[in-house]
Design a protein around this motif. Sequence first.
Motif, PDB file in Angstrom:
ATOM      1  N   MET A 405      15.279  19.180  22.351  1.00 28.39           N
ATOM      2  CA  MET A 405      15.348  19.758  23.693  1.00 28.39           C
ATOM      3  C   MET A 405      13.962  20.065  24.238  1.00 28.39           C
ATOM      4  O   MET A 405      13.676  19.844  25.424  1.00 28.39           O
ATOM      5  N   LEU A 406      13.082  20.606  23.392  1.00 25.57           N
ATOM      6  CA  LEU A 406      11.726  20.919  23.843  1.00 25.57           C
ATOM      7  C   LEU A 406      10.979  19.647  24.234  1.00 25.57           C
ATOM      8  O   LEU A 406      10.222  19.631  25.212  1.00 25.57           O
ATOM      9  N   LYS A 407      11.218  18.583  23.480  1.00 25.70           N
ATOM     10  CA  LYS A 407      10.571  17.304  23.794  1.00 25.70           C
ATOM     11  C   LYS A 407      11.101  16.757  25.120  1.00 25.70           C
ATOM     12  O   LYS A 407      10.326  16.337  25.999  1.00 25.70           O
ATOM     13  N   LYS A 408      12.415  16.780  25.276  1.00 25.28           N
ATOM     14  CA  LYS A 408      13.047  16.198  26.454  1.00 25.28           C
ATOM     15  C   LYS A 408      12.788  17.017  27.718  1.00 25.28           C
ATOM     16  O   LYS A 408      12.509  16.464  28.786  1.00 25.28           O
ATOM     17  N   ASN A 409      12.888  18.364  27.580  1.00 24.40           N
ATOM     18  CA  ASN A 409      12.906  19.210  28.774  1.00 24.40           C
ATOM     19  C   ASN A 409      11.532  19.655  29.255  1.00 24.40           C
ATOM     20  O   ASN A 409      11.345  19.878  30.462  1.00 24.40           O
ATOM     21  N   ILE A 410      10.560  19.807  28.331  1.00 25.43           N
ATOM     22  CA  ILE A 410       9.224  20.219  28.783  1.00 25.43           C
ATOM     23  C   ILE A 410       8.110  19.384  28.151  1.00 25.43           C
ATOM     24  O   ILE A 410       6.928  19.713  28.281  1.00 25.43           O
ATOM     25  N   GLY A 411       8.486  18.319  27.440  1.00 27.90           N
ATOM     26  CA  GLY A 411       7.480  17.394  26.921  1.00 27.90           C
ATOM     27  C   GLY A 411       6.660  17.926  25.770  1.00 27.90           C
ATOM     28  O   GLY A 411       5.518  17.484  25.558  1.00 27.90           O
ATOM     29  N   VAL A 412       7.209  18.862  24.978  1.00 26.89           N
ATOM     30  CA  VAL A 412       6.475  19.458  23.863  1.00 26.89           C
ATOM     31  C   VAL A 412       7.020  18.923  22.538  1.00 26.89           C
ATOM     32  O   VAL A 412       8.225  19.005  22.270  1.00 26.89           O
ATOM     33  N   ASP A 413       6.133  18.382  21.720  1.00 21.13           N
ATOM     34  CA  ASP A 413       6.501  17.959  20.365  1.00 21.13           C
ATOM     35  C   ASP A 413       6.221  19.101  19.394  1.00 21.13           C
ATOM     36  O   ASP A 413       5.111  19.661  19.394  1.00 21.13           O
ATOM     37  N   ILE A 414       7.212  19.463  18.591  1.00 21.14           N
ATOM     38  CA  ILE A 414       6.985  20.472  17.557  1.00 21.14           C
ATOM     39  C   ILE A 414       7.372  19.899  16.199  1.00 21.14           C
ATOM     40  O   ILE A 414       8.183  18.972  16.100  1.00 21.14           O
ATOM     41  N   LYS A 415       6.785  20.451  15.149  1.00 18.72           N
ATOM     42  CA  LYS A 415       7.120  20.069  13.785  1.00 18.72           C
ATOM     43  C   LYS A 415       8.103  21.094  13.207  1.00 18.72           C
ATOM     44  O   LYS A 415       8.148  22.244  13.658  1.00 18.72           O
ATOM     45  N   LEU A 416       8.841  20.680  12.205  1.00 19.53           N
ATOM     46  CA  LEU A 416       9.784  21.566  11.536  1.00 19.53           C
ATOM     47  C   LEU A 416       9.378  21.749  10.081  1.00 19.53           C
ATOM     48  O   LEU A 416       8.887  20.820   9.438  1.00 19.53           O
ATOM     49  N   SER A 417       9.618  22.953   9.572  1.00 19.36           N
ATOM     50  CA  SER A 417       9.332  23.257   8.169  1.00 19.36           C
ATOM     51  C   SER A 417      10.368  24.251   7.669  1.00 19.36           C
ATOM     52  O   SER A 417      10.854  25.083   8.445  1.00 19.36           O
ATOM     53  N   ASN A 418      10.729  24.155   6.391  1.00 22.73           N
ATOM     54  CA  ASN A 418      11.721  25.091   5.849  1.00 22.73           C
ATOM     55  C   ASN A 418      11.293  25.625   4.494  1.00 22.73           C
ATOM     56  O   ASN A 418      10.512  24.990   3.766  1.00 22.73           O
ATOM     57  N   GLN A 419      11.798  26.814   4.174  1.00 19.20           N
ATOM     58  CA  GLN A 419      11.521  27.461   2.890  1.00 19.20           C
ATOM     59  C   GLN A 419      12.785  28.143   2.387  1.00 19.20           C
ATOM     60  O   GLN A 419      13.647  28.526   3.187  1.00 19.20           O
ATOM     61  N   GLU A 420      12.883  28.301   1.068  1.00 17.25           N
ATOM     62  CA  GLU A 420      13.996  29.065   0.503  1.00 17.25           C
ATOM     63  C   GLU A 420      13.906  30.511   0.965  1.00 17.25           C
ATOM     64  O   GLU A 420      12.826  31.029   1.262  1.00 17.25           O
ATOM     65  N   TRP A 421      15.061  31.185   1.020  1.00 15.46           N
ATOM     66  CA  TRP A 421      15.206  32.477   1.682  1.00 15.46           C
ATOM     67  C   TRP A 421      14.198  33.518   1.215  1.00 15.46           C
ATOM     68  O   TRP A 421      13.533  34.170   2.013  1.00 15.46           O
ATOM     69  N   LYS A 422      14.055  33.710  -0.084  1.00 15.06           N
ATOM     70  CA  LYS A 422      13.167  34.760  -0.578  1.00 15.06           C
ATOM     71  C   LYS A 422      11.717  34.465  -0.193  1.00 15.06           C
ATOM     72  O   LYS A 422      10.982  35.361   0.254  1.00 15.06           O
ATOM     73  N   THR A 423      11.306  33.225  -0.342  1.00 13.61           N
ATOM     74  CA  THR A 423       9.947  32.827   0.051  1.00 13.61           C
ATOM     75  C   THR A 423       9.763  32.964   1.550  1.00 13.61           C
ATOM     76  O   THR A 423       8.717  33.433   2.033  1.00 13.61           O
TER      77      THR A 423
END
Length: 540
Positions: A405-423
Amino acid sequence: MKKVLWLLLSVISAALLLGACSGEGSEEANGASGKSEKQEIVMNAKTEPPSMDPALATDTTSGWVMDHIFEGLYTRDKDGNTVPGLAEETKISDDGKTYTFTIRDNAKWSDGTPVTANDFEFGWKHVLNPETGSSFAFYLYYLAGAEEYNKGNGKVEDVGVKALDEKTLEVTLNAPLGYFETLLTMWTFYPVNEKVVSENENWAADATSYISNGPFKMTAWEHDSELVIEKNDEYYGKDEVKLDKITFKMVGEATTSYQMYKTDELDFMMTLPTDVIAAEESNEEFDIVPYYGTYMYMFNVEKEPFTNEKVRKAFGMAIDRKVLSENVTLAGEIPAYGMVPVGADTPEGDFREVGGDYFKEDFGKAKKLLEEGMAEEGWSTLPEVTLLYNTDENHKKIAEAVQEMLKKNIGVDIKLSNQEWKTYLETTKSHNFQMARMGWIGVFVDPVVNLDYYLGDSPNNRTGWVNDEFDRIMDQSKTEQDPGKRYELLHQAEGILMEDFPFMPVYFYTNTYLMKSNIKDAAYFVNRYPYMKWAEVTSK
């Protein structure tokens, strides 16, 4: 599909802690007549509890388990109403500031020793001790001298909690507090055994050293795999407890959990994979229930590009919440345009309905705000953005949709990252992120507990945002005795929060559950996961 009507939310919230229907258990069903079914169930907690210490726990998973193995001065009945727990008698002074609690004679720890008033005094002061590092210490600031001691400006002996004798606890507040007894149901106010805690600082990390006082007791904990609790025969209300054993599995993948439920390896699971919800709607074992909390993305206002308010608002206006709810999450979530969820009743009506929406989706305006914010900062291109979320299939799907949505609606590319809950909790606590997923569930149903999240000195506020006017109004609301004026102050505070926009709300929660049909009398509290004190396994 068994539905829990949204109307239930407002009815139960009048009691401040909400719950759904559960039936009456009988002593005979668990007594001399014998049990027709094995009274053991397996539930999926999804993740390892980050901390089983009442002073240190800040998350719903840890709180869910601890609610089963501890009990405070007050607890909840089957309908979620606040009722006396270990407090056999409560006397309140004429000015409403001093509470004198008499602890029931048959209150015992799981090792058979008595629970005393000193265990409460020690436990609460342990939470407030600056060396403990409790993120929930601010919930005790209602006590005289508590904030001063916790912030290193006062003495422990001046804190307003004192054991007058083994069975009498005196608590002194800064000001009258209408919801104080309800506040006492949360785990931060549980007693802890002074001898156990003093002799072993890691007492809460292993089942062999764990002592509690609730309907169940911990008997095994295989970290990152499963945690087992069993009926506590030392509990004063043991005759109400029908289950002998509950095993909490720690299966993070929703698809795996769902497969385990279908093959009878689990008796209960929550947060179904979104692609199976439609197929389960006709299943009598399926529930969609309201949950008093807000799903959001926090902005770190100390890290670019979210140092700029216009950039933050541009991101908030650039996602389509209705599309997320109807096409991604699929569980009837309500799009959120404020911090406080639906369900908090006030003299003027539901707090959210009275306050209304603070913004709306507007992709054109979002683009304009983004351009203005970049110009103010002198950025020809937007600094790279990474969105962090805790590992979970559904969180991943939402993050991917937001990314698109951010890419389509305002032209912003973002990266995604994930971590286990405690970390993940440690990472966000240290402010080592730009934009991060978070959910906040009210420990009881009142706007103050939702808005407290963003107090400037709240350890739970991981955005770096501080607004003195917001803090001042929140502080004023806690001593205001006129309900109408109190809610008016809370609306003012929320307005300040939403103007500065240190986070972007996404939706107000629901929970999706599957529970085997032969499990009866589980209590569904709208700000907790199902409570199994009265639950029973019956024949199918």
